[in-house]
Design an enzyme around this catalytic site. Structure first.
Site, PDB file in Angstrom:
ATOM      1  N   LYS A  18      50.749 -27.394   2.957  1.00 33.59           N
ATOM      2  CA  LYS A  18      50.072 -28.507   2.216  1.00 33.59           C
ATOM      3  C   LYS A  18      49.851 -28.251   0.793  1.00 33.59           C
ATOM      4  O   LYS A  18      48.771 -27.773   0.261  1.00 33.59           O
ATOM      5  CB  LYS A  18      48.639 -28.834   2.798  1.00 33.59           C
ATOM      6  CG  LYS A  18      48.779 -29.661   3.916  1.00 33.59           C
ATOM      7  CD  LYS A  18      47.288 -29.594   4.446  1.00 33.59           C
ATOM      8  CE  LYS A  18      47.086 -30.281   5.633  1.00 33.59           C
ATOM      9  NZ  LYS A  18      45.588 -30.461   6.189  1.00 33.59           N
ATOM     10  N   GLU A  43      52.663 -17.301   8.880  1.00 29.36           N
ATOM     11  CA  GLU A  43      51.398 -17.940   8.856  1.00 29.36           C
ATOM     12  C   GLU A  43      51.806 -19.491   9.870  1.00 29.36           C
ATOM     13  O   GLU A  43      53.012 -19.754   9.584  1.00 29.36           O
ATOM     14  CB  GLU A  43      50.757 -18.140   7.747  1.00 29.36           C
ATOM     15  CG  GLU A  43      49.585 -17.436   7.414  1.00 29.36           C
ATOM     16  CD  GLU A  43      48.259 -17.953   8.157  1.00 29.36           C
ATOM     17  OE1 GLU A  43      48.407 -18.607   9.039  1.00 29.36           O
ATOM     18  OE2 GLU A  43      47.193 -17.397   7.562  1.00 29.36           O
ATOM     19  N   ASP A  44      50.675 -20.231  10.148  1.00 27.95           N
ATOM     20  CA  ASP A  44      51.029 -21.461  10.666  1.00 27.95           C
ATOM     21  C   ASP A  44      51.012 -22.413   9.583  1.00 27.95           C
ATOM     22  O   ASP A  44      51.739 -23.416   9.378  1.00 27.95           O
ATOM     23  CB  ASP A  44      50.101 -21.648  11.888  1.00 27.95           C
ATOM     24  CG  ASP A  44      48.500 -21.452  11.576  1.00 27.95           C
ATOM     25  OD1 ASP A  44      48.171 -20.874  10.651  1.00 27.95           O
ATOM     26  OD2 ASP A  44      47.793 -22.184  12.125  1.00 27.95           O
ATOM     27  N   PHE A 101      45.436 -34.197   8.629  1.00 33.48           N
ATOM     28  CA  PHE A 101      44.714 -33.159   9.678  1.00 33.48           C
ATOM     29  C   PHE A 101      45.600 -33.031  10.847  1.00 33.48           C
ATOM     30  O   PHE A 101      45.688 -33.802  11.674  1.00 33.48           O
ATOM     31  CB  PHE A 101      43.186 -33.347  10.036  1.00 33.48           C
ATOM     32  CG  PHE A 101      42.480 -32.100  10.596  1.00 33.48           C
ATOM     33  CD1 PHE A 101      42.583 -31.880  11.904  1.00 33.48           C
ATOM     34  CD2 PHE A 101      41.816 -31.450   9.488  1.00 33.48           C
ATOM     35  CE1 PHE A 101      41.995 -30.845  12.078  1.00 33.48           C
ATOM     36  CE2 PHE A 101      41.254 -30.243  10.193  1.00 33.48           C
ATOM     37  CZ  PHE A 101      41.218 -29.834  11.455  1.00 33.48           C
ATOM     38  N   VAL A 102      46.298 -31.901  10.794  1.00 33.01           N
ATOM     39  CA  VAL A 102      47.298 -31.579  11.958  1.00 33.01           C
ATOM     40  C   VAL A 102      46.981 -30.684  12.850  1.00 33.01           C
ATOM     41  O   VAL A 102      46.308 -29.603  12.532  1.00 33.01           O
ATOM     42  CB  VAL A 102      48.528 -31.213  11.139  1.00 33.01           C
ATOM     43  CG1 VAL A 102      49.265 -32.328  10.516  1.00 33.01           C
ATOM     44  CG2 VAL A 102      48.499 -30.012  10.220  1.00 33.01           C
ATOM     45  N   GLY A 143      46.011 -19.162  14.511  1.00 28.33           N
ATOM     46  CA  GLY A 143      46.792 -20.246  14.702  1.00 28.33           C
ATOM     47  C   GLY A 143      48.481 -20.021  14.789  1.00 28.33           C
ATOM     48  O   GLY A 143      49.130 -20.852  15.199  1.00 28.33           O
ATOM     49  N   ARG A 147      45.504 -26.193  20.271  1.00 28.80           N
ATOM     50  CA  ARG A 147      46.336 -25.288  19.779  1.00 28.80           C
ATOM     51  C   ARG A 147      47.633 -25.226  21.047  1.00 28.80           C
ATOM     52  O   ARG A 147      48.657 -24.948  20.767  1.00 28.80           O
ATOM     53  CB  ARG A 147      45.764 -23.892  20.001  1.00 28.80           C
ATOM     54  CG  ARG A 147      44.814 -23.539  19.032  1.00 28.80           C
ATOM     55  CD  ARG A 147      44.565 -22.006  18.915  1.00 28.80           C
ATOM     56  NE  ARG A 147      43.229 -21.954  18.217  1.00 28.80           N
ATOM     57  CZ  ARG A 147      42.986 -21.290  16.916  1.00 28.80           C
ATOM     58  NH1 ARG A 147      44.159 -21.809  15.956  1.00 28.80           N
ATOM     59  NH2 ARG A 147      41.813 -21.177  16.436  1.00 28.80           N
ATOM     60  N   ASP A 203      47.379 -23.848   3.134  1.00 33.56           N
ATOM     61  CA  ASP A 203      46.217 -24.995   2.430  1.00 33.56           C
ATOM     62  C   ASP A 203      46.010 -24.680   1.122  1.00 33.56           C
ATOM     63  O   ASP A 203      46.839 -24.806   0.174  1.00 33.56           O
ATOM     64  CB  ASP A 203      45.338 -25.132   3.853  1.00 33.56           C
ATOM     65  CG  ASP A 203      44.651 -26.512   3.835  1.00 33.56           C
ATOM     66  OD1 ASP A 203      44.524 -26.936   2.428  1.00 33.56           O
ATOM     67  OD2 ASP A 203      44.374 -26.957   4.794  1.00 33.56           O
ATOM     68  N   ASP A 250      44.471 -25.645  15.465  1.00 32.28           N
ATOM     69  CA  ASP A 250      43.359 -26.377  16.041  1.00 32.28           C
ATOM     70  C   ASP A 250      42.510 -27.110  15.382  1.00 32.28           C
ATOM     71  O   ASP A 250      42.611 -27.339  14.044  1.00 32.28           O
ATOM     72  CB  ASP A 250      42.512 -25.018  16.478  1.00 32.28           C
ATOM     73  CG  ASP A 250      41.504 -24.706  15.396  1.00 32.28           C
ATOM     74  OD1 ASP A 250      42.144 -24.131  14.215  1.00 32.28           O
ATOM     75  OD2 ASP A 250      40.606 -24.237  15.493  1.00 32.28           O
TER      76      ASP A 250
END
Ligand code: PRP
Length: 181
Positions: free
Chosen positions: A131, A99-100, A152-153, A44, A165, A103, A159
């Site tokens: 998040k 990191e992307d 949900f992004v 990601g 992506r 969570d 992805d």
């Protein structure tokens, strides 16, 4: 077309570019006189990493690690698997994990512990998205691009089922795509 699965755009290309620049400026200031090693956690973070390193003006090196925790679904299974380890030793280095999205914290709490055991000089975390509502394991994060609600992004490296992506922005996926209402 990928576009038709997007409910709305959360961050445009311009907004992402601006925020990435701001984070890079902070990294430049905080690591002045040092040579950080940026570790991109695949898959990601590859887009964010590519943009971030090009805004950093300090000398730095990069390495890549791949972990998997989600499978094809939308929630973390709790299992973290190292799919690809780093190519270089990190002992004595100033490590910045890129990191992307943060969570549940499951992946990063596991990964940071694993990397700390290799005795870097320092270790910090930079995440584009956070998040916090979803957190079940505490993770200390020093650089955050955007704090987002529990939506949900996808896009900009993120992805759903390995797709989306390549969208240049971050968008919220239509629930029907992943079997929501
Ligand atoms: C995402 C993200 C983090 C992790 C965060 O990766 O890149 O590694 O989930 O979630 P957590 O805080 O709940 O652990 P993902 O497993 O979707 O794999 P990818 O990077 O290959 O898309």
């Amino acid at each position: 077309m990928l576009e038709q699965d997007i409910e709305r755009v959360l961050f445009t290309e311009e907004e992402l570019k601006q925020r990435v620049k701001e984070i890079a400026q902070r990294i430049d200031a905080d690591y002045a006189g040092k040579e950080p090693l940026l570790i991109s956690v695949l898959r990601g973070s590859f887009v964010f990493m590519a943009d971030l390193v090009r805004e950093i003006t300090l000398p730095c090196t990069v390495d890549f690690m791949a972990v998997s925790s989600y499978g094809g679904g939308t929630t973390s299974s709790g299992q973290v698997k190292i799919v690809k380890d780093l190519s270089e030793q990190i002992e004595g280095k100033d490590v910045l994990v890129v990191e992307d999205i943060l969570d549940s914290g499951n992946t990063l709490s596991y990964l940071l512990k694993l990397l700390e055991a290799r005795h870097p000089a320092s270790i910090r975390l930079c995440t584009l998205l956070d998040k916090p509502e979803r957190r079940t394991k505490p993770v200390a994060v020093q650089y955050t691009g955007f704090t987002i609600p529990d939506e949900f992004v996808v896009g900009y490296g993120l992805d759903y089922d390995e797709k989306y992506r390549n969208l240049p922005y971050i968008g919220i996926l239509k629930p029907r795509v992943y079997g929501g209402e």
